[in-house]
Every structure is written in structure tokens, then in C-alpha cells.
Design a protein around this motif. Structure first.
Motif, PDB file in Angstrom:
ATOM      1  N   ASN A   1      67.726  -6.161  43.081  1.00  0.00           N
ATOM      2  CA  ASN A   1      68.476  -6.408  44.319  1.00  0.00           C
ATOM      3  C   ASN A   1      68.036  -7.711  44.990  1.00  0.00           C
ATOM      4  O   ASN A   1      68.041  -7.834  46.204  1.00  0.00           O
ATOM      5  CB  ASN A   1      68.288  -5.230  45.274  1.00  0.00           C
ATOM      6  CG  ASN A   1      68.788  -3.931  44.674  1.00  0.00           C
ATOM      7  OD1 ASN A   1      69.980  -3.657  44.660  1.00  0.00           O
ATOM      8  ND2 ASN A   1      67.878  -3.131  44.145  1.00  0.00           N
ATOM      9  N   SER A   2      67.644  -8.665  44.150  1.00  0.00           N
ATOM     10  CA  SER A   2      67.073  -9.918  44.666  1.00  0.00           C
ATOM     11  C   SER A   2      67.928 -11.140  44.368  1.00  0.00           C
ATOM     12  O   SER A   2      67.474 -12.261  44.519  1.00  0.00           O
ATOM     13  CB  SER A   2      65.673 -10.125  44.075  1.00  0.00           C
ATOM     14  OG  SER A   2      65.730 -10.230  42.660  1.00  0.00           O
ATOM     15  N   ALA A   3      69.174 -10.937  43.908  1.00  0.00           N
ATOM     16  CA  ALA A   3      70.040 -12.077  43.650  1.00  0.00           C
ATOM     17  C   ALA A   3      70.377 -12.779  44.960  1.00  0.00           C
ATOM     18  O   ALA A   3      70.590 -12.146  45.993  1.00  0.00           O
ATOM     19  CB  ALA A   3      71.316 -11.624  42.959  1.00  0.00           C
ATOM     20  N   THR A   4      70.402 -14.097  44.918  1.00  0.00           N
ATOM     21  CA  THR A   4      70.705 -14.873  46.119  1.00  0.00           C
ATOM     22  C   THR A   4      71.946 -15.731  45.887  1.00  0.00           C
ATOM     23  O   THR A   4      73.061 -15.313  46.150  1.00  0.00           O
ATOM     24  CB  THR A   4      69.515 -15.752  46.515  1.00  0.00           C
ATOM     25  OG1 THR A   4      69.120 -16.557  45.385  1.00  0.00           O
ATOM     26  CG2 THR A   4      68.325 -14.920  46.971  1.00  0.00           C
ATOM     27  N   SER A   5      71.765 -16.922  45.347  1.00  0.00           N
ATOM     28  CA  SER A   5      72.881 -17.840  45.139  1.00  0.00           C
ATOM     29  C   SER A   5      73.075 -18.183  43.673  1.00  0.00           C
ATOM     30  O   SER A   5      74.052 -18.847  43.328  1.00  0.00           O
ATOM     31  CB  SER A   5      72.633 -19.131  45.919  1.00  0.00           C
ATOM     32  OG  SER A   5      71.384 -19.704  45.519  1.00  0.00           O
ATOM     33  N   LEU A   6      72.156 -17.768  42.802  1.00  0.00           N
ATOM     34  CA  LEU A   6      72.250 -18.141  41.394  1.00  0.00           C
ATOM     35  C   LEU A   6      73.367 -17.365  40.695  1.00  0.00           C
ATOM     36  O   LEU A   6      73.530 -16.172  40.907  1.00  0.00           O
ATOM     37  CB  LEU A   6      70.928 -17.877  40.673  1.00  0.00           C
ATOM     38  CG  LEU A   6      69.691 -18.619  41.173  1.00  0.00           C
ATOM     39  CD1 LEU A   6      68.502 -18.304  40.264  1.00  0.00           C
ATOM     40  CD2 LEU A   6      69.922 -20.118  41.229  1.00  0.00           C
ATOM     41  N   PHE A   7      74.125 -18.080  39.877  1.00  0.00           N
ATOM     42  CA  PHE A   7      75.147 -17.422  39.073  1.00  0.00           C
ATOM     43  C   PHE A   7      75.293 -18.175  37.759  1.00  0.00           C
ATOM     44  O   PHE A   7      74.819 -19.301  37.608  1.00  0.00           O
ATOM     45  CB  PHE A   7      76.494 -17.347  39.802  1.00  0.00           C
ATOM     46  CG  PHE A   7      77.159 -18.684  40.058  1.00  0.00           C
ATOM     47  CD1 PHE A   7      78.067 -19.214  39.149  1.00  0.00           C
ATOM     48  CD2 PHE A   7      76.900 -19.399  41.218  1.00  0.00           C
ATOM     49  CE1 PHE A   7      78.701 -20.433  39.385  1.00  0.00           C
ATOM     50  CE2 PHE A   7      77.529 -20.613  41.459  1.00  0.00           C
ATOM     51  CZ  PHE A   7      78.431 -21.130  40.545  1.00  0.00           C
ATOM     52  N   TYR A   8      75.919 -17.521  36.792  1.00  0.00           N
ATOM     53  CA  TYR A   8      76.237 -18.239  35.570  1.00  0.00           C
ATOM     54  C   TYR A   8      77.646 -17.900  35.103  1.00  0.00           C
ATOM     55  O   TYR A   8      78.193 -16.838  35.417  1.00  0.00           O
ATOM     56  CB  TYR A   8      75.217 -17.979  34.452  1.00  0.00           C
ATOM     57  CG  TYR A   8      75.087 -16.572  33.912  1.00  0.00           C
ATOM     58  CD1 TYR A   8      75.993 -16.063  32.979  1.00  0.00           C
ATOM     59  CD2 TYR A   8      74.020 -15.751  34.293  1.00  0.00           C
ATOM     60  CE1 TYR A   8      75.847 -14.785  32.449  1.00  0.00           C
ATOM     61  CE2 TYR A   8      73.871 -14.472  33.759  1.00  0.00           C
ATOM     62  CZ  TYR A   8      74.788 -13.999  32.839  1.00  0.00           C
ATOM     63  OH  TYR A   8      74.636 -12.731  32.320  1.00  0.00           O
ATOM     64  N   THR A   9      78.223 -18.841  34.376  1.00  0.00           N
ATOM     65  CA  THR A   9      79.473 -18.600  33.679  1.00  0.00           C
ATOM     66  C   THR A   9      79.140 -18.348  32.218  1.00  0.00           C
ATOM     67  O   THR A   9      78.427 -19.143  31.597  1.00  0.00           O
ATOM     68  CB  THR A   9      80.430 -19.796  33.806  1.00  0.00           C
ATOM     69  OG1 THR A   9      80.852 -19.922  35.170  1.00  0.00           O
ATOM     70  CG2 THR A   9      81.668 -19.598  32.944  1.00  0.00           C
ATOM     71  N   PHE A  10      79.622 -17.241  31.705  1.00  0.00           N
ATOM     72  CA  PHE A  10      79.359 -16.878  30.318  1.00  0.00           C
ATOM     73  C   PHE A  10      80.362 -17.592  29.415  1.00  0.00           C
ATOM     74  O   PHE A  10      81.570 -17.528  29.643  1.00  0.00           O
ATOM     75  CB  PHE A  10      79.466 -15.366  30.141  1.00  0.00           C
ATOM     76  CG  PHE A  10      79.033 -14.864  28.807  1.00  0.00           C
ATOM     77  CD1 PHE A  10      77.683 -14.865  28.457  1.00  0.00           C
ATOM     78  CD2 PHE A  10      79.965 -14.387  27.890  1.00  0.00           C
ATOM     79  CE1 PHE A  10      77.272 -14.393  27.221  1.00  0.00           C
ATOM     80  CE2 PHE A  10      79.555 -13.916  26.655  1.00  0.00           C
ATOM     81  CZ  PHE A  10      78.210 -13.919  26.311  1.00  0.00           C
ATOM     82  N   THR A  11      79.860 -18.275  28.399  1.00  0.00           N
ATOM     83  CA  THR A  11      80.741 -19.048  27.516  1.00  0.00           C
ATOM     84  C   THR A  11      80.747 -18.511  26.089  1.00  0.00           C
ATOM     85  O   THR A  11      81.305 -19.140  25.197  1.00  0.00           O
ATOM     86  CB  THR A  11      80.331 -20.532  27.505  1.00  0.00           C
ATOM     87  OG1 THR A  11      78.960 -20.645  27.101  1.00  0.00           O
ATOM     88  CG2 THR A  11      80.517 -21.145  28.887  1.00  0.00           C
ATOM     89  N   GLY A  12      80.107 -17.345  25.872  1.00  0.00           N
ATOM     90  CA  GLY A  12      80.170 -16.701  24.572  1.00  0.00           C
ATOM     91  C   GLY A  12      81.436 -15.866  24.459  1.00  0.00           C
ATOM     92  O   GLY A  12      82.301 -15.878  25.335  1.00  0.00           O
ATOM     93  N   GLN A  13      81.523 -15.119  23.382  1.00  0.00           N
ATOM     94  CA  GLN A  13      82.713 -14.283  23.159  1.00  0.00           C
ATOM     95  C   GLN A  13      82.530 -12.871  23.690  1.00  0.00           C
ATOM     96  O   GLN A  13      83.440 -12.278  24.233  1.00  0.00           O
ATOM     97  CB  GLN A  13      83.042 -14.260  21.671  1.00  0.00           C
ATOM     98  CG  GLN A  13      83.418 -15.620  21.103  1.00  0.00           C
ATOM     99  CD  GLN A  13      84.527 -16.293  21.895  1.00  0.00           C
ATOM    100  OE1 GLN A  13      85.598 -15.709  22.124  1.00  0.00           O
ATOM    101  NE2 GLN A  13      84.295 -17.530  22.321  1.00  0.00           N
TER     102      GLN A  13
END
Length: 319
Positions: free
Chosen positions: A217-229
């Protein structure tokens, strides 16, 4: 019939006018599928990647992301970790050939002081919080809002009651937390209070969970876009809260193709990314939980430094 049709038209027009006035404050008139555009800049070219978010899958994460984006926090950041199937961003800039972490917690407190709305979903006892942190509360037993987001995925015990609209596939938008945030010496991780999505319906009427792991429950501003299948193993561990639209997927592929083309022109002894080690004093300098801040953790990223991938802007087009 004409009279009834006029009434329906008048009601619709009134509702539309009210909605237009309320959009900025998120009060009513929010949709189940907000729309955003993340504009990446690489090697002098912009790539405007459109995403559709899902409040069905992750209402708290979507709200959190939108509120952070509306402060302008993301604008000007870089992709700090670039891999075969993930493009991580949301927390760093590139300055003088080095990664520099942006102070998320101070930025949120400042934005709140300027009248921006920031919905809370995670709290800690005051005794757990670093006294120098912007989120600091003096009373040990006071519930201190952490400005982090509730982990909306099954490994956090938060299974959605709806069929999942989004999973790890090409273009998935995923909220990211550091799974390594554990105290040293085998201590139990800090526990926090979170606000449930069911309003307490399946918890004896209590809308809060009082014994949840801070790590999840510690997510702040970091995110990722997944580019795999596909990667079903990640679906239970991280919150997928959106996906590229059809046009967004094409733009994302254009960005990936441009990066691949650039990499082809590099000599064999030159890498597109540099291995970047962020030491404890830098990596945890803004951490609000005392035991995590003093745990000595570090982070290692593969960062495009010489020709960075920048986030020009994150704009909310539909709330």
C-alpha cells in the motif's frame, strides 16, 4: 409527445451544464472510464499515447493517478527504468547525466495547500512516521495520511467483484510499488490502515482494514506501461488500472520502434541504457515510514541517460 421530449432535452442539458462545472473538482459526473494522454518525447519527437482507465478495476488507484496528474507532478519526468517489457516512470528527472528523485510527498502537501484535492486511502500510526516528513503527525496514535495508494490487486487481499477489464498485455498501465521495502533483521513490515472498496459491506460494516502491509500500500507516483504480450503472474501482484486505446497502442509501438531504430545505430560497445544504482541516502530520502527509511535499501535501474525518454506531460482528457 413534443412536450415530453422537450422535458427530456431540458433535463439532459441541465445535467450536462452541471457536469461541466463539476469536472475539475471530481464531484459527481466522473465516468467509469477516464481518459488520459501521456506524451513521451524521444530523440526530438513527441509520442502522444492515449489510455483509457478503469474505475471498475481500481477506483482508488484511478482517482489517485488523476489527482497526481492534475498537480502537474509528472510533467518533465523521465523514464528511469527501461526494460524488455516495461517502461517505468513517475519519480525521477535526468539532470547533468544523473537520476534525481522528485520529492513526491512535499509536492502533494504543497498542492493540497494550494487547494488541490487529494483523496486519502492509506494511514499509519504517528509513531511510524519520520518526524521530518511532510506527512508527520506528532501524536503516536494519530492516524497519519500517507499520500500513498491502496494496493488494488489480489495479493493484497483486494479481489475485485467485477470481471477484470485490464490485465498485463501490451499497453497495460500499471501502478508500481517497490516490493523490496522490508525492514532489516527479519522484522515484520510496518502495518497500515486502508479504506476498503466495498465500504465495509463484507467486513462487518467496518469500511477500514486496520492491519495491512505497508509494502503493498506504498505506491505513490510510479507507474509503468507494459510492452510485452502477456504476464499473468504479475496480475495478482500489481494493479493494472488502464490500457492504451487503439490509437494509443499505435503511438506506443511507434515509440518502441523509434527506440529500436536508434539502438541499431549504436556501436557494439555502447549501450542504450546505463545501470544506475541509487544508494540509501538518495533512494529513501523522502520515505515517510521510519523503519523503511533507516533500512539501508537501494535501487538499481536501467536508465536511458544520454538520450533520455522524457514525459512531456500527463493530461486528463475525461474524468
Amino acid at each position: 409527445m413534443k412536450k415530453n421530449s422537450f422535458k427530456r432535452f431540458a433535463c439532459a442539458a441541465t445535467a450536462a451544464a452541471l457536469c461541466a462545472g463539476a469536472v475539475f473538482a471530481f464531484t459527481g459526473c466522473t465516468t467509469k472510464h477516464p481518459e488520459i494522454t501521456v506524451t513521451y518525447t524521444f530523440n526530438g519527437t513527441d509520442y502522444a499515447v492515449a489510455y483509457k482507465l478503469s474505475r471498475y478495476d481500481a477506483p482508488k488507484t484511478v482517482q489517485h493517478f488523476i489527482e497526481v496528474a492534475d498537480t502537474g507532478f509528472y510533467d518533465g519526468l523521465c523514464v528511469h527504468d527501461f526494460g524488455e517489457d516495461k517502461i517505468h516512470t513517475g519519480g525521477y528527472t535526468v539532470e547533468n547525466g544523473a537520476l534525481v528523485e522528485k520529492d513526491y510527498f512535499s509536492a502533494m502537501k504543497t498542492a493540497e495547500g494550494e487547494g488541490k484535492k487529494f483523496t486519502q486511502s492509506v494511514w499509519a500510526n504517528g509513531r511510524e512516521v519520520v518526524s521530518s516528513s511532510p506527512v508527520y503527525t506528532t501524536a503516536d496514535d494519530a492516524m497519519t495520511p500517507l499520500y500513498t495508494v491502496y494496493g488494488e490487486f489480489s495479493q493484497n487481499g483486494n479481489n475485485t467483484t467485477n470481471a477484470k477489464e485490464n490485465v498485463h498485455e501490451f499497453g497495460a498501465l500499471v501502478m508500481y510499488y517497490n516490493a523490496e521495502k522490508q525492514p532489516e533483521n527479519g522484522e515484520n513490515p510496518p502495518r497500515v490502515t486502508t479504506e476498503r472498496n466495498d465500504g465495509g459491506k463484507n467486513n462487518g460494516g467496518n469500511k477500514y482494514d486496520n492491519d495491512k502491509s505497508y509494502v503493498y500500500n506504498s505506491a505513490t507516483s510510479l507507474f509503468y506501461t507494459f510492452t510485452g504480450q502477456s504476464n499473468t503472474a504479475l496480475d495478482s501482484k500489481y494493479c493494472v488500472f488502464g490500457k492504451t486505446t487503439e490509437a494509443g497502442s499505435k503511438k506506443l509501438q511507434e515509440l518502441i520502434d523509434a527506440i529500436d531504430e536508434y539502438k541499431k545505430d549504436l556501436s557494439e560497445d555502447v549501450s542504450f541504457t546505463e545501470s544506475t544504482l541509487i544508494g540509501p541516502s538518495e533512494y529513501l530520502q523522502y520515505e515517510p515510514i521510519e523503519r523503511i527509511k533507516t533500512s539501508g535499501l537501494n535501487a538499481e535501474y536501467n536508465t536511458p541517460i544520454d538520450v533520455p525518454i522524457l514525459v512531456k506531460s500527463v493530461k486528463v482528457n475525461k474524468y
